[in-house]
Design a protein around this motif. Structure first.
Motif, PDB file in Angstrom:
ATOM      1  N   SER A  36       0.809  -1.212   0.000  1.00  0.00           N
ATOM      2  CA  SER A  36       0.000   0.000   0.000  1.00  0.00           C
ATOM      3  C   SER A  36       0.838   1.255   0.000  1.00  0.00           C
ATOM      4  O   SER A  36       1.952   1.282   0.537  1.00  0.00           O
ATOM      5  CB  SER A  36      -0.903  -0.011   1.230  1.00  0.00           C
ATOM      6  OG  SER A  36      -1.673   1.161   1.302  1.00  0.00           O
ATOM      7  N   THR A  37       0.265   2.310  -0.607  1.00  0.00           N
ATOM      8  CA  THR A  37       0.856   3.636  -0.444  1.00  0.00           C
ATOM      9  C   THR A  37       0.306   4.277   0.835  1.00  0.00           C
ATOM     10  O   THR A  37       0.517   5.447   1.064  1.00  0.00           O
ATOM     11  CB  THR A  37       0.560   4.513  -1.686  1.00  0.00           C
ATOM     12  OG1 THR A  37      -0.855   4.581  -1.878  1.00  0.00           O
ATOM     13  CG2 THR A  37       1.208   3.953  -2.937  1.00  0.00           C
ATOM     14  N   GLY A  68      -4.505   6.142  -9.417  1.00  0.00           N
ATOM     15  CA  GLY A  68      -3.222   5.567  -9.000  1.00  0.00           C
ATOM     16  C   GLY A  68      -3.137   4.163  -9.550  1.00  0.00           C
ATOM     17  O   GLY A  68      -2.704   3.931 -10.671  1.00  0.00           O
ATOM     18  N   ASN A  69      -3.616   3.205  -8.736  1.00  0.00           N
ATOM     19  CA  ASN A  69      -3.639   1.816  -9.182  1.00  0.00           C
ATOM     20  C   ASN A  69      -4.876   1.534 -10.038  1.00  0.00           C
ATOM     21  O   ASN A  69      -5.044   0.447 -10.558  1.00  0.00           O
ATOM     22  CB  ASN A  69      -3.614   0.892  -7.953  1.00  0.00           C
ATOM     23  CG  ASN A  69      -2.766  -0.334  -8.169  1.00  0.00           C
ATOM     24  OD1 ASN A  69      -2.008  -0.417  -9.132  1.00  0.00           O
ATOM     25  ND2 ASN A  69      -2.906  -1.303  -7.295  1.00  0.00           N
ATOM     26  N   LEU A  70      -5.762   2.508 -10.126  1.00  0.00           N
ATOM     27  CA  LEU A  70      -6.938   2.530 -11.011  1.00  0.00           C
ATOM     28  C   LEU A  70      -8.065   1.578 -10.598  1.00  0.00           C
ATOM     29  O   LEU A  70      -8.950   1.272 -11.388  1.00  0.00           O
ATOM     30  CB  LEU A  70      -6.533   2.295 -12.479  1.00  0.00           C
ATOM     31  CG  LEU A  70      -5.543   3.351 -13.012  1.00  0.00           C
ATOM     32  CD1 LEU A  70      -5.036   2.955 -14.401  1.00  0.00           C
ATOM     33  CD2 LEU A  70      -6.201   4.731 -13.079  1.00  0.00           C
ATOM     34  N   ASN A  80     -10.300   2.375  -8.271  1.00  0.00           N
ATOM     35  CA  ASN A  80     -11.497   3.192  -8.088  1.00  0.00           C
ATOM     36  C   ASN A  80     -12.145   3.529  -9.431  1.00  0.00           C
ATOM     37  O   ASN A  80     -13.365   3.501  -9.561  1.00  0.00           O
ATOM     38  CB  ASN A  80     -11.128   4.479  -7.339  1.00  0.00           C
ATOM     39  CG  ASN A  80     -12.119   4.811  -6.252  1.00  0.00           C
ATOM     40  OD1 ASN A  80     -12.936   3.970  -5.852  1.00  0.00           O
ATOM     41  ND2 ASN A  80     -12.074   6.040  -5.783  1.00  0.00           N
ATOM     42  N   ASN A 140      -3.142   4.174   2.424  1.00  0.00           N
ATOM     43  CA  ASN A 140      -4.561   4.147   2.793  1.00  0.00           C
ATOM     44  C   ASN A 140      -5.147   2.737   2.791  1.00  0.00           C
ATOM     45  O   ASN A 140      -5.918   2.382   3.678  1.00  0.00           O
ATOM     46  CB  ASN A 140      -5.368   5.050   1.854  1.00  0.00           C
ATOM     47  CG  ASN A 140      -5.225   6.503   2.252  1.00  0.00           C
ATOM     48  OD1 ASN A 140      -5.137   6.822   3.437  1.00  0.00           O
ATOM     49  ND2 ASN A 140      -5.181   7.392   1.270  1.00  0.00           N
ATOM     50  N   THR A 141      -4.777   1.943   1.801  1.00  0.00           N
ATOM     51  CA  THR A 141      -5.249   0.557   1.785  1.00  0.00           C
ATOM     52  C   THR A 141      -4.778  -0.158   3.045  1.00  0.00           C
ATOM     53  O   THR A 141      -5.536  -0.905   3.673  1.00  0.00           O
ATOM     54  CB  THR A 141      -4.723  -0.182   0.534  1.00  0.00           C
ATOM     55  OG1 THR A 141      -5.242   0.460  -0.619  1.00  0.00           O
ATOM     56  CG2 THR A 141      -5.129  -1.635   0.521  1.00  0.00           C
ATOM     57  N   THR A 146     -10.578  11.725  -2.048  1.00  0.00           N
ATOM     58  CA  THR A 146     -10.393  10.328  -1.667  1.00  0.00           C
ATOM     59  C   THR A 146      -9.870  10.131  -0.241  1.00  0.00           C
ATOM     60  O   THR A 146     -10.035   9.071   0.342  1.00  0.00           O
ATOM     61  CB  THR A 146      -9.431   9.673  -2.669  1.00  0.00           C
ATOM     62  OG1 THR A 146      -8.346  10.588  -2.906  1.00  0.00           O
ATOM     63  CG2 THR A 146     -10.127   9.351  -3.975  1.00  0.00           C
TER      64      THR A 146
HETATM   65  N1  F0G Z   1      -6.455   8.782  -3.547  1.00  0.00           N
HETATM   66  C1  F0G Z   1      -5.982   8.239  -2.422  1.00  0.00           C
HETATM   67  C2  F0G Z   1      -6.071   9.046  -1.175  1.00  0.00           C
HETATM   68  C3  F0G Z   1      -5.449   6.938  -2.426  1.00  0.00           C
HETATM   69  O1  F0G Z   1      -4.987   6.410  -1.308  1.00  0.00           O
HETATM   70  C4  F0G Z   1      -5.362   6.236  -3.649  1.00  0.00           C
HETATM   71  C5  F0G Z   1      -4.779   4.903  -3.716  1.00  0.00           C
HETATM   72  C6  F0G Z   1      -5.869   6.856  -4.798  1.00  0.00           C
HETATM   73  C7  F0G Z   1      -6.409   8.122  -4.713  1.00  0.00           C
HETATM   74  C8  F0G Z   1      -5.859   6.174  -6.115  1.00  0.00           C
HETATM   75  O2  F0G Z   1      -6.860   5.234  -6.197  1.00  0.00           O
HETATM   76  O3  F0G Z   1      -5.485   3.250  -6.774  1.00  0.00           O
HETATM   77  O4  F0G Z   1      -7.959   3.214  -6.985  1.00  0.00           O
HETATM   78  O5  F0G Z   1      -6.577   4.580  -8.547  1.00  0.00           O
HETATM   79  N2  F0G Z   1      -4.141   4.358  -2.786  1.00  0.00           N
HETATM   80  C9  F0G Z   1      -3.711   2.973  -2.788  1.00  0.00           C
HETATM   81  C10 F0G Z   1      -3.178   2.563  -1.435  1.00  0.00           C
HETATM   82  C11 F0G Z   1      -2.897   2.543  -3.915  1.00  0.00           C
HETATM   83  O6  F0G Z   1      -2.329   1.676  -1.345  1.00  0.00           O
HETATM   84  O7  F0G Z   1      -3.659   3.095  -0.437  1.00  0.00           O
HETATM   85  P1  F0G Z   1      -6.720   3.993  -7.187  1.00  0.00           P
END
Ligand code: F0G
Length: 438
Positions: free
Chosen positions: A144-145, A248-250, A252, A147-148, A386
């Motif tokens: 995870s970055t 990010g990882n797409l 969402n 939040n996950t 997010t």
């Molecule tokens: N915004 C936030 C605050 C996030 O934590 C993430 C993704 C995204 C946008 C992008 O969303 O991956 O669905 O396109 N965070 C991931 C994590 C990768 O590990 O918490 P995404």
């Protein structure tokens, strides 16, 4: 017919049982999606049923995910494995200053930072963890970055599972790392980037029988559909022109598109909104990808960079799904600089709303899309924030004190700096500083 897992690749579409522990199609390696055999007649009653549930104190009804459980009927008839922390129920907030900044007549933020662990990940995690419990898994893992991992730690600990977290060493905000520790996850900091660690964790998960809860997990994506379902419910089913979100990882982007398509197919909405996905310039492979004409090779970014660490991802796993959803909705992908993210974030903050840096990419992207004429000034726009403002206070302090450097070490301009001022304990001097009278 119970729900099934289906290969997302159009030429394969092999079907698997939801009781199989799978993340990719064993036949072709494609992504998997969960499909539910909806009762279209019953669906005519859902809008009223969902409204009625707001009046009860049943935990599943109070949850802004499980209130919509007809669209999450993935577990073979019951929801007894669900652990809810009362996720979802996130507000729609209008931000007139932010609208003016982007050149829009108005803007509404769907603020996923109001979730129990402060990000949209909770909407998906409650569903992913329910599946882990159903499968009888004991250990769950994710890279995870930040939040996950915070979300997985909370939900899996609440479910009595053993959460194991892998994060890029030194590359996630302290707020998020602290959450993982507090929620009792075993936490490994690896000297590699997100994409490299995902490959590592997939090997470990396979070898050790650990359940993987990254967004490659189709059950997480299902849970995240509820973000758009709730959004539309809150708008009395009036479909906006645009839904804007960071990429990010797409996962969402994939979840929003799937949710919207299902709502349309069920007759619960009458058209699709357009998706606008915004990436940070140093981590924008999807932006480059959609500009190709044949979508052949995905242009992975080997060393992604951005201060918006949540979206610092160069090889997003869900890109085939995200491409499909962007094309299906007539959507667009934009990219923004570090400076644009930082300024947009300060503007969202000054609306009294606040967000973490990655979320602010939405407003920065909108400003560009309005300037380019892609989004009209009078468009009906929902931007999804997010993550919560408190996820990354270090970034905020540095911006407002003029000390924020981009990943290459260049100082950003703190255009909307709001410096704290040290004052003596003296009413005269403070009054002089404040000036005038109310
Ligand atoms: N915004 C936030 C605050 C996030 O934590 C993430 C993704 C995204 C946008 C992008 O969303 O991956 O669905 O396109 N965070 C991931 C994590 C990768 O590990 O918490 P995404």
């Amino acid at each position: 017919m119970p729900a099934a897992l289906l290969c997302f690749e159009p030429n394969c579409r092999t079907e698997y049982s939801t009781s199989a522990v799978l993340y990719n199609c064993p036949k072709c390696g494609g992504l998997l999606e969960a499909v539910i055999d909806y009762d279209k007649e019953d669906a005519k009653l859902w809008k009223d049923r969902w409204r009625q549930r707001r009046l009860t104190n049943d935990p599943l009804d109070v949850s802004g995910v499980w209130r919509y459980r007809e669209m999450l009927d993935l577990f073979g008839g019951g929801f007894e494995n669900v652990v809810t922390l009362r996720e979802g129920c996130t507000p729609l907030l209008s931000g007139p200053r932010a609208a003016a900044y982007a050149g829009l007549d108005g803007i509404v933020f769907k603020h996923q930072g109001f979730n129990p662990t402060g990000s949209f990940k909770d909407n998906g995690m409650t569903c992913g963890v329910a599946q882990a419990v159903k499968l009888g898994m004991k250990r769950v893992a994710c890279v995870s970055t930040g939040n996950t991992s915070a979300s997985m730690a909370a939900y899996s600990s609440a479910a009595g599972l053993d959460p194991i977290i892998f994060i890029p060493n030194g590359n996630i905000s302290f707020g998020k790392l602290s959450q993982a520790l507090d929620y009792g996850a075993r936490t490994f900091q690896v000297d590699a980037n997100f994409d490299e660690i995902l490959a590592l964790v997939r090997v470990l998960a396979e070898r050790m029988g650990i359940y993987l809860l990254n967004s490659i997990n189709p059950f997480r994506i299902e849970g995240q559909k509820s973000i758009v379902i709730e959004m539309l419910d809150q708008r009395d089913w009036k479909v906006p022109d645009w839904i804007v979100l960071p990429g990010g990882n797409l996962g969402n982007t994939s979840a929003f598109g799937k949710g919207l398509r299902e709502l349309l197919a069920l007759g619960l909405i009458d058209k699709l909104p357009r998706l606008a996905v915004v990436q940070a310039e140093g981590s924008a492979p999807f932006y480059d990808y959609v500009r190709q004409t044949d979508f052949s090779a995905f242009p992975t970014v080997k060393k992604p960079e951005t201060l918006a660490t949540a979206i610092k991802i160069g090889d997003p796993v869900s890109y085939p799904k995200a491409l499909f959803e962007v094309l299906t909705t007539g959507g667009v992908v934009e990219r923004v600089t570090e400076q644009e993210i930082a300024d947009a974030k300060a503007v969202i903050g000054a609306c009294g709303i606040g967000s973490e840096p990655a979320s602010a990419a939405t407003l920065a992207g909108l400003k560009k899309l309005v300037a380019a004429g892609t989004v009209r000034a009078d468009a009906d726009v929902v931007a999804v924030l997010t993550g919560n403002v408190l996820k990354d206070p270090d970034y905020i302090y540095k911006y407002h004190t003029g000390e924020l450097d981009d990943p290459k070490g260049a100082r950003l301009t703190s255009r909307f700096a709001n410096r704290p001022v040290v004052v003596p304990n003296d009413p005269e001097q403070i009054a002089a500083l404040l000036g005038g009278k109310n």
